[in-house]
Design an enzyme around this catalytic site. Structure first.
Site, PDB file in Angstrom:
ATOM      1  N   LYS A   1       0.592  -1.251   0.122  1.00  0.00           N
ATOM      2  CA  LYS A   1      -0.253  -0.083   0.069  1.00  0.00           C
ATOM      3  C   LYS A   1       0.816   1.219   0.141  1.00  0.00           C
ATOM      4  CE  LYS A   1      -4.221  -2.054   2.111  1.00  0.00           C
ATOM      5  NZ  LYS A   1      -5.166  -1.960   2.867  1.00  0.00           N
TER       6      LYS A   1
ATOM      7  N   ASP B   1      -9.705   2.595   2.551  1.00  0.00           N
ATOM      8  CA  ASP B   1      -9.633   2.101   3.768  1.00  0.00           C
ATOM      9  C   ASP B   1     -10.047   3.066   4.957  1.00  0.00           C
ATOM     10  OD1 ASP B   1      -8.660  -0.431   3.281  1.00  0.00           O
ATOM     11  OD2 ASP B   1      -6.447   0.146   3.452  1.00  0.00           O
TER      12      ASP B   1
END
Ligand code: NDP
Length: 293
Positions: free
Chosen positions: A66, A102
């Site tokens: 990420k 997220d």
């Protein structure tokens, strides 16, 4: 032409996202196939470059990529920029846009965890990877006044704190060394504990000993199964939640970005639960216990 959406991680065995996203595409009659790409860090740049061709609608990025994917995109949204982590890619022609859904997923999970109680102002976060960055950003935005990050490699926790320097200037955000006694002392001042490490994902380990959990704590584990930590926390009288709601809502937000259509949340929830019932209990980016063992 069937469009392709890929999940890039290492490894990506048994992802629940695949079940959830494919069910959503199918229900809305969208011709798209969700694929799993296991790519080690050395192959990440080539994998991202491949997404620029027309057949791809976008991608999800998971553990451990990420943060690494940030320099590989053409544009980032404010949330991706603020967190320094990307979990979703969309396309603008051949250009790649990095998002962090997220953050939205964590917000739903935190709100559910806290319920009708007053939102606390202190939190302890275990972990300093891509997931932890979304958590810390979410806590800052929620108005938390003190957030302490513990990470196995302290320098990564310190890097995270530096990254948030300006957005956290009004509050106390700090990284501390991973010592049980220090974690215990911090937990005594805290109401929210978030596990954003992958400890407990592929085995029955807990990041912290059961003895230091007190009943006042609200414990969220980003891993989407009943981990040892959650088991210990429930036994200690804590409020607990696993990562399923965060997974669902980060996935729903990604779906909406790729398709421009409202996500069929119920279909996605059912697909997630069916996949879990089938024994797919591992998180993205990690082999299940069976695959690992
Ligand atoms: P990263 O690879 O970016 O970070 C992994 C984190 O786990 C680091 O803090 C790392 O510490 C720590 N860690 C791993 N193994 C150990 C160990 N043996 N001992 C101590 N610390 C360890 O992964 P992500 O941040 O992307 O994901 C972390 C977890 O959160 C995963 O389980 C993932 O599935 C989950 N997650 C769930 C989401 C959801 O939607 N429910 C969303 C995002 C993440 P170090 O830096 O020292 O290596």
């Amino acid at each position: 032409m069937t469009k392709r959406v890929v999940l890039i991680g290492h490894p990506v065995a048994h992802s629940l996202s695949a079940a959830m996203q494919q069910a959503a595409f199918d229900r809305l009659g969208i011709e798209a196939a969700y694929e799993l790409w296991d790519r080690p860090p050395a192959e990440l740049a080539d994998a991202i470059a491949e997404l620029r061709t027309d057949e791809y609608l976008g991608a999800n990025i998971t553990i451990p990529h990420k943060e690494r994917v940030v320099p590989l995109v053409d544009r980032q949204t404010d949330e991706a920029h603020a967190t320094g982590a990307i979990n979703t890619l969309t396309k603008e022609g051949k250009k790649l846009v990095g998002h962090n859904t997220d953050v939205a997923g964590f917000k739903v999970a935190l709100d559910r965890l806290v319920g009708r109680q007053k939102m606390p102002r202190q939190a302890v976060v275990l972990g300093a990877g891509g997931g932890a960055r979304a958590v810390v950003y979410g806590l800052i935005r929620e108005g938390f006044q003190r957030v302490v990050v513990f990470n196995r490699h302290l320098h990564r926790g310190e890097q995270l704190v530096r990254h948030f320097g300006r957005s956290a200037a009004h509050m106390d955000l700090r990284a501390m060394p991973w010592h049980e006694s220090i974690i215990e002392a911090e937990l005594a001042k805290t109401k929210v504990l978030v596990n954003a490490t992958s400890i407990g994902l592929a085995d029955d380990a807990s990041p912290i000993p059961a003895e230091i959990l007190t009943p006042e704590l609200m414990v969220l584990d980003l891993i989407y199964k009943r981990t040892r930590l959650l088991h210990d926390a429930a036994a200690a009288g804590c409020t607990t939640a696993d990562g399923e709601l965060m997974l669902l809502h980060q996935g729903a937000a990604a779906f909406e970005l790729w398709t421009g259509q409202p996500a069929p949340i119920e279909v996605m929830t059912e697909a997630l639960q069916a996949a879990r019932a089938d024994g797919v209990s591992s998180a993205e980016g990690e082999p299940s216990a069976a695959a690992a063992g």
